[in-house]
Structures are given as structure tokens and as C-alpha cells.
Design a protein around this motif. Sequence first.
Motif, PDB file in Angstrom:
ATOM      1  N   TYR A   1       1.474  -1.542  -8.544  1.00 37.84           N
ATOM      2  CA  TYR A   1       0.855  -0.373  -7.920  1.00 37.84           C
ATOM      3  C   TYR A   1       1.916   0.691  -7.700  1.00 37.84           C
ATOM      4  CZ  TYR A   1      -0.952   2.935  -4.599  1.00 37.84           C
ATOM      5  OH  TYR A   1      -1.302   4.118  -3.996  1.00 37.84           O
TER       6      TYR A   1
ATOM      7  N   ASP B   1      -7.593   8.739  -7.392  1.00 36.30           N
ATOM      8  CA  ASP B   1      -6.974   9.561  -6.348  1.00 36.30           C
ATOM      9  C   ASP B   1      -7.521   9.227  -4.966  1.00 36.30           C
ATOM     10  OD1 ASP B   1      -9.491  10.693  -6.393  1.00 36.30           O
ATOM     11  OD2 ASP B   1      -8.785  12.764  -6.336  1.00 36.30           O
TER      12      ASP B   1
ATOM     13  N   ASN C   1       2.146   4.979  -6.413  1.00 30.16           N
ATOM     14  CA  ASN C   1       1.481   6.203  -5.969  1.00 30.16           C
ATOM     15  C   ASN C   1       2.294   7.393  -6.467  1.00 30.16           C
ATOM     16  OD1 ASN C   1      -0.563   7.645  -4.513  1.00 30.16           O
ATOM     17  ND2 ASN C   1       0.965   8.124  -2.957  1.00 30.16           N
TER      18      ASN C   1
ATOM     19  N   VAL D   1      -2.718   9.620  -3.166  1.00 28.65           N
ATOM     20  CA  VAL D   1      -3.705   8.889  -2.377  1.00 28.65           C
ATOM     21  C   VAL D   1      -3.280   8.824  -0.912  1.00 28.65           C
ATOM     22  CG1 VAL D   1      -4.888   6.672  -2.145  1.00 28.65           C
ATOM     23  CG2 VAL D   1      -4.291   7.526  -4.404  1.00 28.65           C
TER      24      VAL D   1
ATOM     25  N   GLY E   1      -2.096   5.307  -8.084  1.00 24.77           N
ATOM     26  CA  GLY E   1      -2.739   6.194  -7.123  1.00 24.77           C
ATOM     27  C   GLY E   1      -2.227   7.610  -7.324  1.00 24.77           C
TER      28      GLY E   1
ATOM     29  N   GLN F   1      -4.367   4.028  -0.441  1.00 22.68           N
ATOM     30  CA  GLN F   1      -3.235   3.235  -0.929  1.00 22.68           C
ATOM     31  C   GLN F   1      -3.405   1.767  -0.569  1.00 22.68           C
ATOM     32  OE1 GLN F   1       0.850   4.521  -0.836  1.00 22.68           O
ATOM     33  NE2 GLN F   1       0.267   6.563  -0.141  1.00 22.68           N
TER      34      GLN F   1
END
Length: 458
Positions: free
Chosen positions: A325, A274, A327, A306, A303, A311
Motif C-alpha cells: 500500500y 482516492d 499513498n 486519501v 491511495g 488510508q
Amino acid sequence: MILLFLLLVGCSNDEQPSTTEEQQEAQTEETTTENTEPKKEVEEEVADQENIAQVPPLPTTLKELENLPSGYTKYVSTLEEEGRTLTDELTKHLPDISGNPTTEQLDRYYEAILSVFQQDFVGPEELIEQMKFQSIGNPEIEDPRYQFKENLNVMVILDASGSMKNYEGNETRMDAAKKAITSFVKELPENTNVGLRIYGHKGTGSDSDKALSCSSSELVYPLSTYNAGNFEQALTKVVPSGWTPIGLALNEAQKDLASFKGENNTNIIYLVSDGISTCDDQPVEAAKSLYDSDITPIMNIIGFNVDHAGQKQLQEIATATEGTYQNVSDAQGLQEQLAEANKVAEKWKQWKESQEGWIELYKTNNWLDIFGYHSREFKKWVDERQAVGFTLTYLYQQKDKMSPESHDYLQRKNKEYHTWIEQEYDKLRAELEAMNELSYTDAMKALEEKYLTNTSTP
């Protein structure tokens, strides 16, 4: 009697200069106040204009849209007192435009109010990386890293730092993560090996505990087949507390997987965090070392709500490992991302049984990913358009901060701008779906040439 009178007069004359001085001081103070108040108003107006001048212009491409910093993205109702108070706070830096602003001033004002509610739009890069992840096992891929092996291993590396105690809705981030991870591993095929490593679970967030916390990472569930009771017991003892040693956790994960060489194992790693690494442990370098090892892992970075700095670092880890990736903001988002590995695991199971019908399965999964991506971005621009529109109406009707003409102009601009976003994402979706009809190799080549830079096809 005469003497008394003279004394009284004398006293009166002695006090008179004092009264005059007080009056002069009062007059001076009034004059100063009169001179200061306009100056203060001018300074505030200049400050407002400077705030607006610092706002980025409207984007002209999806890439520019993606790079805009996000603002307040949650729903705000101006029909409720709490929502009105929040709206007042969010827009207090905006100037009063109830006079006769120029078109240029109105355009700057729109950019400023848009930045308040700017959504965190995502470009196609993450989707393409997700599609590449879903292509694991595709017979067209030559890179052995992306080919199925006899064994499938999934390692989850979970952030247990103090910030995971923060609430997202009605539950903490840690509770949400535990639920999502439990649901995820339960759905993996029977013979899949699962591992769980945590980090940052010792000490506190204080400076005095930094050394202890930054050296804390533990394999709470060694890589093995899933056992519900043992896995739940391992998760139960995880309590968020300290700093965030991401680099340490990645280095330790490399040791965990040392005996699971990529030659006979498909190794998938999920790193959940986080925030940024708060320890001096070079997380990007650690990730690259793990990626370059003979474990040949496939990296996925998630994430959890984040911030921008976090990030950026997590994206660097993903880029260094040619991984994905994403978030996410809540347990559902985390569950959806982990579910991508379930899809791969299901394909691995089918691969062990039969290799027929794979190409159509890949195309179907890609189509679902494209549809899901488009739906998420669609919701963002709808939410953003409504937030800006409702706030403009509130500032006009309830606060008298703009004229009817200014309000109408800004509402038209808001509609036109978000229509442009809708059209851009519709075009992107059509392009992605068309490319999905190509062979995997041709599709990835076309996608990367159009949307990615410095990326190689697996």
C-alpha cells in the motif's frame, strides 16, 4: 404664566424617573458587559488550553511518529499576504504566550504548533512490502505466487468516482491518473497482457443515484497485449461521476482473470482509489476472496491523496492480501508507484531470456528502493522543521505572541526534535542496507522480525 410654569415643571418631574430608569439600564448593561468580557476571555483561554491538551506528545519511536495524524503539509510563505492569512487561520487556536510561560507550558505549545504542520511520515513496513514485491521471480522464493510464469498479466482497477474530479495542482486527479497509467503501460514488455477496469463511473454522488453508481464497474480494456490507440480510446471515455464501489470492482476483476490461472500466469493487480469505499460492498472481504482464488494475484493498492479513514481501509485491503500500500499526492507519485511494476516486468522479460545475474539485480533494486524511501522521508522532516520554525518567527516578530526567550526555547526544541528524526531514519537506512547484503530469505526474515508483526515471508 404661573400655570404654564407649573405645567412645565410638572412635565419635567414626570420625565425624570424615565431618564433615571434609562441610566440605570445603561449602567446595568455596562456592568454586565464588564463582567462578561473577562469571562469571555477566560473561556477563550480555557478553550485554547484544552486544544493544546488534546495534542499527542512527541513520539519516541518511528512507529509512534508514523501513527501521528498529519496536519497542513503544503508550503506556506509568511512573506506573502496570502500565506500570512493562512498562517493566522492555522494558528488561531494557539494561546498568546508573551508572558512568562513555564517550561512545561512551552513544551505543550511546541507539540501544538507541531501538530499543525505534522507531516505524514511513513514507517519501514511499506518499504519492506515494496521490497517483497520487487523480489518476484527470485529463485530463492518457494511460494509459487511470487515465481515468474510463462505469462505476465497486469490489471489496473481505476477509481472513476466523483471525487476524482478534484484538482491536485493544475489538473484533476483523473487526468493525472490517466497520464500516469498511459505512461506505465507503454513501458511494459511487448508480450505483457494489460487490462483496465473502472468503477463508480455512472450516476452522480447524490443519494438518489447511489444504487446505480454502486452497481457500476466496467472492463473498458479487456486483458490483452497493449495497443496504444485502443487503450487511449478506453481511457478517454472514462469520466468521474459517482460513488466508490471498491468491493464490486474487485469481485468483477476476479471474473476478468478467471481464465488466467496462477499456475501459468503471474498476475499483478493495481487498485487505484482516492478514498474509502462508499458502497456497502465489503471491499476487504472481496479482496481476500480474489487473493485466495486460483488466480493467485499479487496485489498493489495505491491511495491518491486519501484521508486518514480512507488510508485505513486501503491498508486493510493490502494487509488482507499480503500486498503493498502506498499513498501518493500527485501524478508523479502515482507514476513512481506504477513504475515498480515496470521493474518487475523487465525482470520477467530477462527471466524469459536468461536467468543470470539476478541476485545482484535484486540487491541493486532494493538499494534504490531504500534510497528513495529515505529521500522521501528526509524531505518531510526538512519541510516540517522549516514550517514550524518560520511560523514561530512569524508569531514572535509579526504578532508579538511570545517573548524572545520563549521564541529561542521553541526554536531550539524544534531543531533538537528534527535532529532526532534525522538520526532515526539514518539508523534505519543503515540497518536496511546491511540486511540487503544477506540472502533474500535471511534478509526478509530479519526485516520482518524487527519491523513487522503477523507477516509471513513469501
